[in-house]
Design an enzyme around this catalytic site. Structure first.
Site, PDB file in Angstrom:
ATOM      1  CG  ASP A   1       2.484  19.265  15.396  1.00  0.00           C
ATOM      2  OD1 ASP A   1       2.361  18.025  15.281  1.00  0.00           O
ATOM      3  OD2 ASP A   1       2.924  19.967  14.468  1.00  0.00           O
ATOM      4  CB  SER A   2       6.448  17.171  15.546  1.00  0.00           C
ATOM      5  OG  SER A   2       5.623  17.295  14.399  1.00  0.00           O
TER       6      SER A   2
ATOM      7  CB  CYS B   1       1.510  15.655  16.805  1.00  0.00           C
ATOM      8  SG  CYS B   1       2.810  14.760  15.948  1.00  0.00           S
TER       9      CYS B   1
ATOM     10  CD  GLU C   1       7.107  21.766   8.020  1.00  0.00           C
ATOM     11  OE1 GLU C   1       8.240  22.257   8.187  1.00  0.00           O
ATOM     12  OE2 GLU C   1       6.566  21.002   8.830  1.00  0.00           O
TER      13      GLU C   1
ATOM     14  CB  CYS D   1      -0.061  13.511   8.444  1.00  0.00           C
ATOM     15  SG  CYS D   1       1.355  14.602   8.592  1.00  0.00           S
TER      16      CYS D   1
ATOM     17  CG  HIS E   1       2.327  19.037   7.652  1.00  0.00           C
ATOM     18  ND1 HIS E   1       2.494  18.601   8.939  1.00  0.00           N
ATOM     19  CD2 HIS E   1       3.347  19.897   7.397  1.00  0.00           C
ATOM     20  CE1 HIS E   1       3.575  19.176   9.448  1.00  0.00           C
ATOM     21  NE2 HIS E   1       4.108  19.955   8.542  1.00  0.00           N
TER      22      HIS E   1
HETATM   23  N1  DGL Z   1       2.812  16.396  13.083  1.00  0.00           N
HETATM   24  C1  DGL Z   1       3.213  15.151  12.466  1.00  0.00           C
HETATM   25  C2  DGL Z   1       2.010  14.204  12.408  1.00  0.00           C
HETATM   26  O1  DGL Z   1       0.866  14.623  12.425  1.00  0.00           O
HETATM   27  C3  DGL Z   1       3.810  15.369  11.088  1.00  0.00           C
HETATM   28  C4  DGL Z   1       5.183  15.991  11.097  1.00  0.00           C
HETATM   29  C5  DGL Z   1       6.240  15.124  11.743  1.00  0.00           C
HETATM   30  O2  DGL Z   1       6.652  14.093  11.175  1.00  0.00           O
HETATM   31  O3  DGL Z   1       6.645  15.456  12.847  1.00  0.00           O
HETATM   32  O4  DGL Z   1       2.186  13.040  12.330  1.00  0.00           O
END
Ligand code: DGL
Length: 273
Positions: free
Chosen positions: A13-14, A76, A155, A187, A189
């Site tokens: 993931d990011s 992600c 976060e 997303c 989160h």
């Molecule tokens: N993990 C990203 C997503 O699910 C969210 C956070 C980001 O913008 O990197 O799209």
């Protein structure tokens, strides 16, 4: 059981968001070991171009291969939207993203064929959810909305804050006015805001959590490929965590959402891959 069955699953993931997917994999596939990479130095992906996210994803795939993973989960939404198609064509191990599993469940859930999708600006801009849903059922109307303020609020740990509820309400208002009966939390989160979201949309709207659906889909895929870990190991699987920036903040977040103590996260230089 052969060596490949015991190999870990690469999950990336990011940053920290993909831990919601890792958590579902741990819950639903308890024999599987995970190697998690969070790109904490380069987060967010949600405001970046396809070219950039694809370059990042290719580097991460190369790093995960050094860990001898048997399959990869792009945990992600943004990276799934930007890089899954390319990586699938380029690599020789199974790889899945989070978008298709979520879209499939939403298509099977909606009764009035009006599905809402909330996600980062990049995911919404890519229209990947829309394409996927339309492929599954051309009659589905997709109502989508980028919600860029929600990741930072999660976060910050503001899950039970009225400010977060107000922001959710503002974002979802227009979707509700368009009579959606299903909402995809597109997303990583957003599953952490599930109860806030349910409160905002009411009981009539079904929330779809792609993190859970992805874990279920991964289980099916591992079985189909004959590479599932049947679980004759001794003790619990030993998951490992890697990040591209300082470990402490990652560990703090991980320890609030995972059912284990994350203490030995390693920082690597992802630009080397
Ligand atoms: N993990 C990203 C997503 O699910 C969210 C956070 C980001 O913008 O990197 O799209």
């Amino acid at each position: 059981m052969s060596e490949i069955n015991q190999a870990p699953i690469g999950v990336f993931d990011s940053g920290v968001g993909g831990l919601t997917v890792a958590r579902e994999i741990m819950r639903n596939l308890p024999n599987e070991e995970i190697v998690y990479f969070g790109d904490t130095a380069r987060v967010p992906y949600g405001s970046k171009s396809k070219e950039t996210v694809l370059r990042y994803a290719r580097q991460i795939e190369r790093f995960l291969r050094t860990q001898n993973v048997k399959a990869i989960v792009i945990a992600c939404n943004t990276a799934s939207a930007m890089a899954l198609e390319e990586l699938t064509a380029e690599i020789d191990i199974p790889i899945i993203g989070v978008i298709e599993p979520g879209a499939r469940v939403a298509a099977g859930t909606t009764k009035n064929k009006r599905v809402g999708v909330i996600a980062t600006a990049a995911t919404i801009g890519s229209e990947t959810y829309t394409r996927c849903l339309k492929q599954l059922d051309p009659e589905i109307e997709v109502l989508d909305k980028a919600c860029p303020l929600l990741c930072p609020l999660v976060e910050e740990g503001w899950l039970k804050d009225p400010v977060t509820d107000e922001v959710i309400h503002r974002y979802l208002e227009s979707l509700l006015q368009q009579d959606i009966d299903t909402l995809i939390l597109g997303c990583t989160h957003y599953p952490l805001l599930r109860s806030n979201m349910q409160k905002a949309v009411g009981k009539e709207v079904t929330l779809v959590n792609p993190a859970y659906e992805t874990a279920v889909e991964l289980g099916r895929l591992l079985e189909k490929e004959g590479i599932a870990n049947q679980g004759n190991r001794e003790g619990k699987p030993c998951h490992s965590f890697f990040v591209s920036d300082a470990e402490q903040r990652f560990n703090d977040f991980a320890n609030t959402i995972l059912p284990l103590d994350v203490t030995s996260t390693k920082q690597i230089n992802i630009e080397e891959y």
